[in-house]
Design a protein around this motif. Sequence first.
Motif, PDB file in Angstrom:
ATOM      1  N   ALA A  39      17.787  -1.277   2.445  1.00 45.22           N
ATOM      2  CA  ALA A  39      17.684  -1.340   0.985  1.00 45.22           C
ATOM      3  C   ALA A  39      16.305  -1.823   0.547  1.00 45.22           C
ATOM      4  N   VAL A  40      15.779  -2.841   1.198  1.00 46.65           N
ATOM      5  CA  VAL A  40      14.439  -3.339   0.850  1.00 46.65           C
ATOM      6  C   VAL A  40      13.417  -2.231   1.025  1.00 46.65           C
ATOM      7  N   ILE A  43       8.884  -8.103   4.452  1.00 44.34           N
ATOM      8  CA  ILE A  43      10.327  -7.867   4.329  1.00 44.34           C
ATOM      9  C   ILE A  43      11.072  -9.203   4.333  1.00 44.34           C
ATOM     10  N   ALA A  44      10.709 -10.086   5.255  1.00 44.13           N
ATOM     11  CA  ALA A  44      11.363 -11.392   5.352  1.00 44.13           C
ATOM     12  C   ALA A  44      11.186 -12.188   4.063  1.00 44.13           C
ATOM     13  N   ARG A  48       7.859   1.015  -2.769  1.00 48.65           N
ATOM     14  CA  ARG A  48       7.018   2.194  -2.988  1.00 48.65           C
ATOM     15  C   ARG A  48       6.007   2.385  -1.863  1.00 48.65           C
ATOM     16  N   GLN A  49       5.879   1.385  -1.018  1.00 50.26           N
ATOM     17  CA  GLN A  49       4.913   1.473   0.072  1.00 50.26           C
ATOM     18  C   GLN A  49       5.521   0.888   1.345  1.00 50.26           C
ATOM     19  N   PRO A  50       4.995   1.240   2.498  1.00 47.23           N
ATOM     20  CA  PRO A  50       5.489   0.652   3.746  1.00 47.23           C
ATOM     21  C   PRO A  50       5.268  -0.867   3.748  1.00 47.23           C
ATOM     22  N   LEU A  51       6.144  -1.568   4.429  1.00 47.58           N
ATOM     23  CA  LEU A  51       6.078  -3.027   4.507  1.00 47.58           C
ATOM     24  C   LEU A  51       6.061  -3.475   5.955  1.00 47.58           C
TER      25      LEU A  51
END
Length: 121
Positions: A26-27, A40-41, A32-35
């Motif tokens: 979901a995150v 993410i954490a 809109r961009q790679p993480l």
Amino acid sequence: MDDIAGQLKKFQKELSTGTVSLVLLAVLGQSRQPLYGYQIARQLEQAGEGVLAGKQSALYPVLRNLEGAGLLASEVEPSVSGPPRRYYRITKFGREVLREWTAAWNASRDSVDKVLQGELR
């Protein structure tokens, strides 16, 4: 009292274990961009008020498993402030799976809520 706290901690760990793949997808599905992992954490930490936040290192095996299943893709990019970072993004297949998992989660949550609110029939 310690026994109650211990049981709560165990219950929260079990809930987290069962939902971490869903929230990771979901995150990444909402981004809109790679993480990379730390980003993410941090998002999970902020959104979950500590409930979804766990050890950052525990996210990486789940991210690798999701990538292995074709739900995520990743690329390694150099970093100016340290070692290279692996950036994750959700795949088209991952978006399809996320829709199905979200529907399953909603159905499960609704059923549990009915039981907890005494709406058994």
